[in-house]
Design a protein around this motif. Structure first.
Motif, PDB file in Angstrom:
ATOM      1  N   HIS A  37       0.827  -1.208   0.000  1.00  0.00           N
ATOM      2  CA  HIS A  37       0.000   0.000   0.000  1.00  0.00           C
ATOM      3  C   HIS A  37       0.864   1.262   0.000  1.00  0.00           C
ATOM      4  N   SER A  70       4.426   2.242  -5.116  1.00  0.00           N
ATOM      5  CA  SER A  70       3.800   2.875  -6.275  1.00  0.00           C
ATOM      6  C   SER A  70       4.481   2.416  -7.545  1.00  0.00           C
ATOM      7  N   ILE A 104      -2.188   0.941 -14.699  1.00  0.00           N
ATOM      8  CA  ILE A 104      -3.233   0.654 -13.704  1.00  0.00           C
ATOM      9  C   ILE A 104      -3.410  -0.843 -13.525  1.00  0.00           C
ATOM     10  N   SER A 105      -3.433  -1.597 -14.622  1.00  0.00           N
ATOM     11  CA  SER A 105      -3.624  -3.055 -14.496  1.00  0.00           C
ATOM     12  C   SER A 105      -2.420  -3.717 -13.839  1.00  0.00           C
ATOM     13  N   ALA A 126      -0.411  -2.225 -11.681  1.00  0.00           N
ATOM     14  CA  ALA A 126      -0.456  -1.810 -10.276  1.00  0.00           C
ATOM     15  C   ALA A 126      -1.466  -2.661  -9.497  1.00  0.00           C
ATOM     16  N   ARG A 127      -2.567  -2.986 -10.126  1.00  0.00           N
ATOM     17  CA  ARG A 127      -3.549  -3.871  -9.461  1.00  0.00           C
ATOM     18  C   ARG A 127      -2.940  -5.242  -9.194  1.00  0.00           C
ATOM     19  N   LEU A 128      -2.172  -5.737 -10.159  1.00  0.00           N
ATOM     20  CA  LEU A 128      -1.517  -7.037  -9.985  1.00  0.00           C
ATOM     21  C   LEU A 128      -0.552  -7.002  -8.800  1.00  0.00           C
ATOM     22  N   THR A 162      -0.908  -4.955  -6.312  1.00  0.00           N
ATOM     23  CA  THR A 162      -1.695  -4.374  -5.201  1.00  0.00           C
ATOM     24  C   THR A 162      -1.021  -3.122  -4.646  1.00  0.00           C
ATOM     25  N   CYS A 163      -0.630  -2.239  -5.566  1.00  0.00           N
ATOM     26  CA  CYS A 163      -0.017  -0.985  -5.151  1.00  0.00           C
ATOM     27  C   CYS A 163      -0.664   0.174  -5.902  1.00  0.00           C
ATOM     28  N   GLY A 164      -0.261   1.388  -5.559  1.00  0.00           N
ATOM     29  CA  GLY A 164      -0.785   2.574  -6.210  1.00  0.00           C
ATOM     30  C   GLY A 164      -0.019   2.915  -7.480  1.00  0.00           C
ATOM     31  N   CYS A 165      -0.446   3.992  -8.114  1.00  0.00           N
ATOM     32  CA  CYS A 165       0.207   4.496  -9.323  1.00  0.00           C
ATOM     33  C   CYS A 165       0.687   5.919  -9.075  1.00  0.00           C
TER      34      CYS A 165
END
Length: 133
Positions: free
Chosen positions: A79, A82, A94-95, A97-99, A101-104
């Motif tokens: 969390h 980034s 974005i995809s 970062a989702r993989l 589980t972090c921000g951008c």
């Protein structure tokens, strides 16, 4: 003693990333005409990992971080992590970062009080650093 122990453990993460790059499982960023690659930079408890933004690198890097957690007994706080890029469509970032589980983040950004990703020759860029000093 605790900061020294942390640095020793952080070197382990650096070793994992560098060895994976040496095995050509990760593709790092070429930063000069002299074939200089940058893959990892560490400063105290911050780690910057520079990779070509492609799905294979993201999956391997996530595995490296998981192995680091297991071997070192530390937890990576995703969390607080980034992912950013230059010249890559936002949808990919974005995809990925989702993989992870972090921000951008977007360029330019502030790191250690310095604005990164802008023309360093512009006088106004250094105002933030001067204010902090």
């Amino acid at each position: 003693m605790a900061p020294l122990l942390f640095l020793i453990v952080a070197e382990g993460l650096g070793g994992l990333v560098k060895e994976t790059r040496n095995l050509k499982l990760l593709s790092s960023i070429l930063v000069s005409k002299d074939n200089l690659h940058v893959c990892l930079q560490q400063f105290v408890d911050d780690t910057l990992i520079f990779l070509e933004l492609k799905i294979e690198n993201v999956i391997i890097e996530k595995n490296i971080l998981r192995w680091f957690e297991i071997l070192a007994g530390f937890r990576v706080n995703f969390h607080k992590c980034s992912l950013g890029s230059i010249g890559v469509q936002d949808g990919f970032v974005i995809s990925f970062a989702r993989l992870l589980t972090c921000g951008c983040f977007r360029v330019p950004f502030v790191y250690l009080g310095v604005l990164v990703g802008v023309n360093a020759h512009r006088e106004g860029i250094w105002n933030l650093v001067l204010v902090k000093l």
